[in-house]
Design an enzyme around this catalytic site. Sequence first.
Site, PDB file in Angstrom:
ATOM      1  N   ASP A  71       0.793  -1.241   0.000  1.00 11.35           N
ATOM      2  CA  ASP A  71       0.000   0.000   0.000  1.00 11.35           C
ATOM      3  C   ASP A  71       0.829   1.297   0.000  1.00 11.35           C
ATOM      4  O   ASP A  71       1.812   1.395   0.730  1.00 11.35           O
ATOM      5  CB  ASP A  71      -0.863   0.100   1.264  1.00 11.35           C
ATOM      6  CG  ASP A  71      -1.530  -1.189   1.635  1.00 11.35           C
ATOM      7  OD1 ASP A  71      -1.491  -2.144   0.847  1.00 11.35           O
ATOM      8  OD2 ASP A  71      -2.091  -1.248   2.748  1.00 11.35           O
ATOM      9  N   SER A 120      -0.655   0.297   7.454  1.00 10.88           N
ATOM     10  CA  SER A 120      -0.947   1.511   6.696  1.00 10.88           C
ATOM     11  C   SER A 120      -1.474   2.668   7.541  1.00 10.88           C
ATOM     12  O   SER A 120      -2.036   2.463   8.623  1.00 10.88           O
ATOM     13  CB  SER A 120      -1.944   1.192   5.586  1.00 10.88           C
ATOM     14  OG  SER A 120      -1.264   0.472   4.593  1.00 10.88           O
TER      15      SER A 120
HETATM   16  N1  DQQ Z   1      -2.142  -3.730   3.897  1.00  7.66           N
HETATM   17  C1  DQQ Z   1      -3.565  -3.840   3.950  1.00  7.66           C
HETATM   18  C2  DQQ Z   1      -3.909  -2.910   5.054  1.00  7.66           C
HETATM   19  C3  DQQ Z   1      -2.815  -3.113   6.023  1.00  7.66           C
HETATM   20  C4  DQQ Z   1      -1.634  -3.305   5.155  1.00  7.66           C
HETATM   21  C5  DQQ Z   1      -4.219  -3.472   2.643  1.00  7.66           C
HETATM   22  C6  DQQ Z   1      -0.651  -4.325   5.653  1.00  7.66           C
HETATM   23  O1  DQQ Z   1      -5.176  -3.169   5.612  1.00  7.66           O
HETATM   24  O2  DQQ Z   1      -2.649  -2.000   6.875  1.00  7.66           O
HETATM   25  O3  DQQ Z   1      -3.502  -3.968   1.557  1.00  7.66           O
HETATM   26  O4  DQQ Z   1       0.485  -4.381   4.846  1.00  7.66           O
END
Ligand code: DQQ
Length: 575
Positions: A56, A116
């Site tokens: 992300d 994230s």
């Molecule tokens: N990636 C997810 C999020 C989380 C992160 C979405 C973990 O919900 O915070 O792709 O790498």
Amino acid sequence: MASSCLSGLGWIFGLFFSFSFVFFKNPDSPGKSSANVSPEYRTAYHFQPAKYWINDPNGPVYYNGVYHLFYQYNPYAAVWGNISWGHSVSTDLVHWTGVGLALSPTDPYDIDGCFSGSITILPDNTPVIIYTGITSKGEQVQNIAYPKNVSDPYLREWIKSDSNPVIEAADGVNASEFRDPTTAWRGRDGLWRILIGNKVGLGGQAILYRSSDFVHWVQAKEPLHSSADRTGVWECPDFYSYDGKYVLKVSLQVNWVDHYMLGGYDEEKDLFEPSEEFVGYRNWRRYDHGKSYASKTFVDKLNGRRISWAWLNESDTVSDAVEKGWAGIQTTPRVVTLDSNGRQLVQWPVKELESLRKKRVQLHDAELKTGGLLEIKGIRASQAKHGLLIHAIASFFIFWITYADVEVEFEVSDLDGAEHFDPTWLVDPQKLCTEKGASVQGGVGPFGLLVLASEDREEQTAVYFRVFKDHNNTYKVLMCSDQTRSSLRTELDKPAYGGFVDIDIKKDGKISLRTLIDHSVVESFGGGGRTCITARVYPTFLAKSDAHLYAFNNGSTSAKISELKAWTMAKAHIG
Ligand code: DQQ
């Protein structure tokens, strides 16, 4: 490096043989691998760090003249794990320099990952990160961090607050699905507000918190919005507005798609209400119909625009990622606006990307008759195939299309032959694109582009349109990005993505397509960015030879390319 040398040689070669366009790389030249892990798959201008895994985008921000892009990063391997915040900076959104890790999982409140989050700029001009930390018990909590030195133009070091965690899940809130805080906004009462994505039952919700100092947060009685539909956890929520119309975006693992609703926001009650046509998960729209996820927007104060990034996951296998030493990239930064009809968002690559455009091929008024196939290259007027008629052409005789930017406008004056539209198709355009591939003859369309195609077209990614007529005599335009023939390899993820394009084809008579081609990426914008489809593709021929680009029409009605412009691109500095 090898590829840019070869591209230079190709130029010389091309100049020498003035009308030949395709130049071949020596398959045995050093640095060229025929294996699945060729360096040819690394992107030239889509962001990816020098090595290892990313997912992300996090906390994008414009601050004191510099754009910052943070991202979920594994600093040790090309697989997900050890999740930290990587950090790169840019002054133009095109060339990026890595400046090290902003956050690492070092503290009890984030020891199992710095997930994230977002950045907010406080009234004293201090940027603050708010992110999700994973504790050793697997609980998700929210933490904050500040720059160690705000006068460092690149904000390289970040200090986590002694007050962390600043938010823990309250009783009754699912603490293992409680993450991804948004950028904060301030209400009329002066309090900060953020949203945190959560799962409730089989559905999801965006929990709202308020704070006066960004450190002490109080959960609102009601979430900003929730849904009992089987959406699962709402990841990476994003909330923003255009002239009183609000956008709530959530990323859903159920289909790995970013969905959004348009609606109203009651500031007194802190509640979001989707407009009628967005009620129910099935009616939410998609940012992108392809492989794009966990997007995040920010306001670029310099240019007064909202820009979005999203993670493009791999379609290649984990073992190849490990061997290549990298996995995951970002979309191009896209300006997000509200369509003039107020019904949907429109996305378009930032104009800065155009600074990479180099040699241009241009076509005007090229008719694509039934079965027409036109190779876009340095073209000679005599070059006609399968009933193709070229009325006017312009030309460079060499064209490098492994990374390119193509803008094309198709004109369809005769819609009478459009196939009959079955309204049930609205539910699953991807299925429709799978059944009605680029080679399945239609009425009006399929017409479009074949990109990253091998010389024999055994490997090709088709990006195309089909026009249907429904029982009210109104027209539906389907856009597909078909990966099923993108590579000879069978173990890759190769769906045929699809989405409808909200344009009035009868009135306009035209439909536009822009496709950004970048080694293993095909990022397409239909109808001026009303429908976006992004794909990851790994053609085997790319390890040995260059890509070809074609326009085609497999409809029973003629279509015309009123204009096509295609540029080779320069390589950006990314990392
Ligand atoms: N990636 C997810 C999020 C989380 C992160 C979405 C973990 O919900 O915070 O792709 O790498």
